[in-house]
Each structure stands twice: as structure tokens, then as C-alpha cells.
Design a protein around this motif. Structure first.
Motif, short mmCIF file in Angstrom:
data_model
loop_
_atom_site.label_atom_id
_atom_site.label_comp_id
_atom_site.label_asym_id
_atom_site.label_seq_id
_atom_site.Cartn_x
_atom_site.Cartn_y
_atom_site.Cartn_z
N VAL A 40 -10.11 12.62 -6.08
CA VAL A 40 -9.05 11.65 -6.27
C VAL A 40 -8.57 11.10 -4.92
CG1 VAL A 40 -6.59 11.45 -6.90
CG2 VAL A 40 -8.23 12.38 -8.53
N SER A 41 -8.68 11.90 -3.87
CA SER A 41 -8.27 11.43 -2.56
C SER A 41 -9.06 10.18 -2.15
CB SER A 41 -8.45 12.54 -1.52
OG SER A 41 -9.81 12.93 -1.42
N SER A 42 -10.35 10.15 -2.43
CA SER A 42 -11.16 8.97 -2.11
C SER A 42 -10.75 7.77 -2.95
CB SER A 42 -12.64 9.28 -2.31
OG SER A 42 -13.09 10.28 -1.43
N VAL A 43 -10.36 8.03 -4.19
CA VAL A 43 -9.90 6.95 -5.07
C VAL A 43 -8.62 6.32 -4.51
CG1 VAL A 43 -9.06 6.39 -7.38
CG2 VAL A 43 -10.96 7.99 -7.10
N ILE A 44 -7.73 7.14 -3.99
CA ILE A 44 -6.49 6.62 -3.42
C ILE A 44 -6.78 5.70 -2.24
CG2 ILE A 44 -4.36 7.26 -2.22
CD1 ILE A 44 -4.33 9.83 -3.92
N TRP A 45 -7.66 6.16 -1.33
CA TRP A 45 -8.04 5.32 -0.19
C TRP A 45 -8.71 4.04 -0.68
CZ3 TRP A 45 -6.05 6.08 4.37
CH2 TRP A 45 -5.75 7.35 4.82
N ALA A 46 -9.50 4.13 -1.74
CA ALA A 46 -10.18 2.95 -2.27
C ALA A 46 -9.18 1.91 -2.77
CB ALA A 46 -11.13 3.35 -3.39
N LEU A 47 -8.14 2.36 -3.47
CA LEU A 47 -7.12 1.43 -3.96
C LEU A 47 -6.38 0.77 -2.80
CD1 LEU A 47 -5.61 3.45 -6.95
CD2 LEU A 47 -7.31 1.61 -7.01
N LEU A 48 -6.11 1.54 -1.76
CA LEU A 48 -5.48 0.96 -0.57
C LEU A 48 -6.39 -0.08 0.07
CD1 LEU A 48 -3.98 4.19 1.07
CD2 LEU A 48 -2.73 2.37 -0.13
N GLY A 49 -7.70 0.20 0.06
CA GLY A 49 -8.65 -0.77 0.61
C GLY A 49 -8.68 -2.06 -0.17
N ILE A 50 -8.57 -1.96 -1.50
CA ILE A 50 -8.56 -3.16 -2.33
C ILE A 50 -7.31 -3.99 -2.04
CG2 ILE A 50 -8.35 -3.97 -4.72
CD1 ILE A 50 -10.12 -1.57 -5.51
N GLY A 51 -6.19 -3.31 -1.85
CA GLY A 51 -4.98 -4.03 -1.47
C GLY A 51 -5.12 -4.70 -0.11
N MET A 52 -5.79 -4.02 0.82
CA MET A 52 -5.95 -4.57 2.17
C MET A 52 -6.96 -5.70 2.19
SD MET A 52 -4.54 -4.23 5.04
CE MET A 52 -4.81 -5.55 6.24
N VAL A 53 -7.96 -5.68 1.32
CA VAL A 53 -8.92 -6.79 1.30
C VAL A 53 -8.23 -8.05 0.77
CG1 VAL A 53 -9.94 -6.66 -1.04
CG2 VAL A 53 -11.38 -7.22 0.92
N TYR A 54 -7.27 -7.88 -0.13
CA TYR A 54 -6.47 -9.04 -0.56
C TYR A 54 -5.67 -9.58 0.62
CZ TYR A 54 -2.48 -11.65 -2.24
OH TYR A 54 -1.53 -12.61 -2.41
N LYS A 55 -5.07 -8.69 1.40
CA LYS A 55 -4.26 -9.11 2.53
C LYS A 55 -5.09 -9.89 3.54
CE LYS A 55 -0.56 -8.71 5.29
NZ LYS A 55 0.78 -9.25 4.97
N LEU A 56 -6.27 -9.37 3.88
CA LEU A 56 -7.12 -10.03 4.87
C LEU A 56 -7.69 -11.34 4.33
CD1 LEU A 56 -8.63 -10.07 7.56
CD2 LEU A 56 -10.41 -8.65 6.51
N ALA A 57 -8.21 -11.33 3.10
CA ALA A 57 -8.82 -12.53 2.53
C ALA A 57 -7.79 -13.64 2.33
CB ALA A 57 -9.51 -12.19 1.21
N SER A 58 -6.60 -13.30 1.86
CA SER A 58 -5.57 -14.32 1.67
C SER A 58 -5.09 -14.87 3.00
CB SER A 58 -4.40 -13.74 0.87
OG SER A 58 -3.81 -12.64 1.55
N TYR A 59 -5.10 -14.04 4.04
CA TYR A 59 -4.73 -14.52 5.37
C TYR A 59 -5.77 -15.51 5.89
CZ TYR A 59 -3.84 -14.47 10.40
OH TYR A 59 -3.61 -14.85 11.70
N LEU A 60 -7.05 -15.24 5.62
CA LEU A 60 -8.12 -16.08 6.15
C LEU A 60 -8.34 -17.33 5.30
CD1 LEU A 60 -10.80 -13.38 7.06
CD2 LEU A 60 -9.28 -14.61 8.62
N TYR A 61 -8.31 -17.17 3.96
CA TYR A 61 -8.72 -18.26 3.08
C TYR A 61 -7.64 -18.71 2.09
CZ TYR A 61 -13.56 -17.53 4.56
OH TYR A 61 -14.72 -17.44 5.29
#
Length: 551
Positions: free
Chosen positions: A96-117
Motif C-alpha cells: 500500500v505504501s507504493s500505492v500512496i506514492w503513486a497517487l501523489l505522483g498522479i497529483g503531481m503530474v497534473y500540477k506539472l502538466a497544467s503548469y506547462l500546457y
């Protein structure tokens, strides 16, 4: 905040929440269907916290740095150790620890992609990453890759902020984040090398910040100095020694790679590891997503349809944005590919795992640059490809040739069932052996973690035997060896000639058809008689008893 802006923010939050729920469901689904494999077991067995590591002076010892590089995997010492103390030894809870990091990564990919595009590409990127088979694969492993992706996305975001605004707080944050990344996995230095390339490429934009660059680089080098010692020692050993791939703990696999392996990497980002590249779906998914990725880098600016002029002005210039994404994505792959051609094969797909998020961003920009109905059609096509990849993953398929995934591990070893079978049949003096090195640490984990489930008169002896971790091996010359696996991360240096006196009257041999070693069984059959055979899918458990010599 006006009503329209508030409504847009509320809608964005609702969509992101729905994406997070979707991502959580597909990652928790069958999270513990496979037992822990070798590297996961090494993490789960880690007995040392971050407060019990050796002094820095130890890292000047070449033998220490060669054998104990795992001391610097602070993801294990600084996170997994305390996570295990919190949740226990349940495979589901650990992963489950990896799942938690994965969800954080999905949130961060939104942050980066929305900042760029812009917002639309941000939401599309988060959606695609939530369903990407490549990302789900590592979200279901007790390893550091989803955590590293999350941190790398923060690092990339800070790089773009520095190139645009050049603020001191972004430089400080970048040093801290990159230091943590390197200590989570020292191979990630190669990904951070792409950031240096960007700073060199756009040096005129930050030329007034030379003092910050020099000071920040100096502080960073001080922080990661032990890691650099490890990397130098590892590379020196790899270049000066021939290490057998079948028993090596280094990232070396037999045979030279070629440009097809780079194409396989794009296939992995597109549809996952398990679908054969030369299959219909392998071709369709790879061609479709690569074309969308290229389209996104060429026409990604058309995807930005923000109505707020103030927000649009904060987006980096289009040319710098696309060039930067290309450098961040291409440089690590090209560098490791060239090194593997010039020296020894160290090209491993999982080292590029954080780049999968950049790939999803570019693909999303390509989709969002299309017209409305074509955008819907492309999104459905990509989702179908992801669905095929996930169904293949859950069936535990494999490509026809191993070269399609350098370093792929067979997970379905049934070692948990084998351990239970051993517990039911184990007697005093029995010896447990394995014909595959991949199973020694999982066996050790399941013996220790679930010993309370076994009969009380057996578990102590079984755990002791597992902790000794002896591996029976026959080399290419037909000479038998015993390799001691009593360390957290065993090495091949401990192998010693086989001694008849060390063998017990009764032996339990764990054997895998996906990792065949017929010479092991042939050698045992000279002195032992097979009494029983237990089948667990591709896994086999044999009972051998020593032959009685007739007088």
C-alpha cells in the motif's frame, strides 16, 4: 475569486478526485496476488533504520562500497523500515505504501502538466497516468520507483520554475528534492543529468544566477558525496570484472542491446511490459502513443485553452517548454544506451520509470490539440490499449523474448504456498535449498514473517534454516557450490566448494520451470532419491532422501 473561476476550480477538484478514486481502485485490485519477489523481500527484511547506518568513512573502503551499496537506499531505511513498524508484515499493507506514492505522483503530474500546457492537459495527463499499465505495475511493488517518480516530477516542476522566474526558494527546494531522489535510488543521477543539460542549454536565462548555481551545486555535491563514492566503485568494478549475469547483484544482463531495446522502452510506456511488441496490440499501442507524443511536442501549444490571461502568461515559452521536455526525456535513455554499447549492458527499463510521466504529458498534449470529436476518439483508443495491457499483466503474460524487457522478473513464484507446504512436512535436520537465487530472500521473508502460523515445534528450525539461506548451485563447469545467503542482500562472493558433510539426509529442493537448472537435479540424483513432488504452477517442491549405500 469570481464565480466562474470558483466553478472551474470546483469542477477541476471533482475530476481530480474521481481520477484519484479510479487510480486507487485499479492499484488495490489484486495487490497481494503475487508473493514478494527478491528485491521486494530485501526491502521488507531491512533491519536497520536510518539512524543505524555506518559512518561516512566506511564508504572509502572499496570492498564495503562494492558489497553494501544498499546502505544508501534510504527509501528502505528511512521509509519502508518505519512503514513496516507501523503496518506489520502483511504483503498487502506493505505494498500500500507504493500505492500512496503513486497517487501523489498522479497529483503531481497534473500540477506539472497544467503548469506547462494548461488545465485540460493536466487533467488528461493525470487520467492517463492513473490507467497506465507501466505505472500500475510498479504501484503494486514494494519498491522505490513510484516515490522516485513523485519526487522527480517535483524536481522537473522546480526546474521549469527556475528557468522562468529564477527564485532562490526554487533553487533551495531543487537541491533538497534532488538530494532525496539520489538517496532513494542512486541510479537516478542519470535523470538529474538531464536537468544540468537544460541549465547549460538555457544558461543565458539564468546567467545572473551563476553564484546560486555554483553554491547550490557545491552544497548538493557535499550532500551526495557518499553516493558518488558508491557510483564510482560500482562502475569501476563493472568495467574491470566479468560478473556472471545469472548470479550477479549488479545491473548487468547477458548480451548486448541494440536500438530495438529503446523501441521496447517506448512500448513499455505505451502498453506495459507483458504485451509482445510484435503482436497486433503491441504495434498499435506503440505507434499510436508515440505519434501522439510527437504531436504533443509539436502542437502542444494548441492544447492550452485557458481563459485567464494572467495564468497563461505564467506558462513557459512554448519552444523552451517543448525542448526542455525532449531533453528531460531523451537524455537519460540515450546516455544509458550509449554506456551500454560502449561498456557493459546496464540498460534497464525501470531506471526510466519517472520518464513515463513525461511521456503521458506529451501524449495528453497531443490528444488535447485535436478537435473535439477526434479528441474523444483518441482518448478511447488509448484507454483500450491500456485495458489490453492491464488484462495481459493480470494474466501474467510474457513477451516471446526476454530482450523486450531487460531485467524483467517472474513474480508468480508461489513461494508463500511453498513455505506453507514446507511447514507441514519439515522435520528436524531437514535442509531447504533452491535451484534459483531469485527465491532465497522471499523464502527468508515468508519463513520469518509468518512463522507464527506454523507448528511451534517446527518454526524455529525452519526460520534458522531460511536465515542461513544456502543456495545449491552448479556452475558452467559442472562443479557444485553452496552460496551463503545470510546477508540482507547476498552476493556471489560467498560461494564455496560443495562439501558432502554439509548436506542433510533429507533435502527439500525448490525448483522453477521458468528458471531451469536441470544440472542441479541431475547432481542431487547421484546421491539422493526423490521421494515426493509438489506442484504449484511453474513452481515445484521436491523431497529428496539420501541413498542408502549397500554393504
Amino acid at each position: 475569486m469570481n464565480q466562474a473561476a470558483f466553478k472551474r476550480k470546483l469542477n477541476t477538484g471533482t475530476v481530480l478526485f474521481a481520477i484519484a478514486v479510479l487510480a486507487l481502485v485499479v492499484r488495490l485490485y489484486h495487490l497481494d496476488r503475487y508473493p514478494l519477489w527478491f528485491d521486494e523481500s530485501a526491502a521488507a527484511l531491512e533491519p536497520r533504520s536510518v539512524f543505524a547506518l555506518p559512518s561516512v568513512t566506511e564508504f572509502f573502503n572499496p570492498e564495503f562500497t562494492r558489497d553494501r551499496a544498499d546502505y544508501l537506499m534510504l527509501y528502505y531505511h528511512g521509509f519502508v523500515f518505519f512503514w513496516r513498524e507501523l503496518v506489520g508484515n502483511s504483503v498487502f499493507s506493505l505494498r500500500v505504501s507504493s500505492v500512496i506514492w503513486a497517487l501523489l505522483g498522479i497529483g503531481m503530474v497534473y500540477k506539472l502538466a497544467s503548469y506547462l500546457y494548461g488545465r485540460n492537459v493536466g487533467l488528461m495527463s493525470a487520467f492517463l497516468l492513473s490507467l497506465a499499465p507501466f505505472h500500475i505495475y510498479y504501484s503494486q511493488e514494494l519498491r522505490q520507483y513510484t516515490a522516485v517518480m513523485f519526487l522527480c516530477l517535483i524536481s522537473y516542476y522546480l526546474v521549469f520554475r527556475i528557468l522562468e522566474f529564477d527564485r532562490s526558494r526554487d533553487w533551495i527546494s531543487l537541491i533538497i528534492v534532488n538530494t532525496v531522489i539520489v538517496y532513494f535510488h542512486y541510479v537516478m543521477i542519470i535523470l538529474l543529468g538531464a536537468e544540468i543539460m537544460l541549465f547549460v542549454l538555457y544558461r543565458r536565462r539564468i546567467r545572473h544566477a551563476l553564484l546560486k548555481i555554483a553554491g547550490g551545486s557545491f552544497i548538493f555535491l557535499i550532500f551526495v558525496f557518499p553516493v558518488l563514492l558508491i557510483v564510482v566503485q560500482k562502475v569501476a568494478y563493472i568495467l574491470t570484472h566479468t560478473v556472471r549475469a545469472d548470479i550477479s547483484d549488479f545491473p548487468i544482463w547477458g548480451g548486448k542491446i541494440d536500438f530495438r531495446n529503446v523501441v521496447y522502452t517506448l512500448r513499455n510506456f505505451s502498453i506495459g511490459y507483458t504485451v509482445d511488441f510484435y503482436s497486433v496490440w503491441g504495434w498499435i499501442a506503440t505507434c499510436l502513443l508515440v505519434d501522439l507524443c510527437i504531436l504533443g511536442l509539436i502542437r502542444g501549444g494548441a492544447a492550452n485553452n485557458f481563459s485567464s490571461a494572467k495564468r497563461v502568461s505564467a506558462i513557459p515559452p512554448m519552444r523552451m517548454r517543448e525542448v526542455s521536455l525532449i531533453v528531460l526525456f531523451v537524455f537519460p535513455i540515450a546516455a544509458l544506451f550509449i554506456f551500454s554499447q560502449a561498456a557493459k549492458t546496464c540498460y534497464v527499463d525501470r531506471y526510466f520509470f519517472p520518464l513515463g510521466a513525461l511521456y503521458c504529458i506529451a501524449v495528453s498534449a497531443g490528444i488535447c490539440s485535436a478537435r473535439k470529436f477526434l479528441k474523444i476518439f483518441l482518448t478511447v483508443c488509448v484507454c483500450i490499449c491500456f485495458g489490453v495491457g492491464l488484462s495481459s499483466y493480470y494474466r501474467d503474460d510474457l513477451p516471446r523474448d526476454n530482450a523486450q524487457h531487460i531485467g524483467y522478473m517472474q513474480k508468480n513464484t508461489h513461494i508463500d504456498e511453498i513455505t506453507a507446504a514446507l511447514a507441514r512436512n519439515y522435520r528436524e535436520g531437514d535442509q531447504v535449498m533452491s535451484a534459483s537465487r531469485l527465491i532465497t530472500l522471499p523464502l527468508k521473508f515468508y519463513m520469518n514473517a509468518y512463522s507464527w502460523e506454523y507448528p511451534s515445534d517446527k518454526n524455529t528450525r525452519m526460520v534458522r534454516e531460511a536465515n542461513e539461506g544456502k543456495l545449491f548451485w552448479v556452475d558452467n563447469e559442472g562443479k557444485p557450490f553452496l552460496i551463503s545467503y545470510n546477508k540482507i542482500v547476498p552476493t556471489w562472493y560467498d560461494k564455496k566448494p560443495f562439501s558432502e558433510k554439509e548436506m542433510s539426509p533429507r533435502i527439500w529442493l525448490i525448483y522453477y520451470t521458468f528458471d531451469p537448472r536441470p544440472e542441479v537435479m541431475a547432481d542431487l540424483s547421484k546421491r539422493y532419491e526423490q521421494k515426493a513432488k509438489f506442484l504449484f504452477g511453474d513452481s515445484e517442491l521436491y523431497e529428496y532422501e539420501k541413498r542408502v549405500v549397500q554393504q
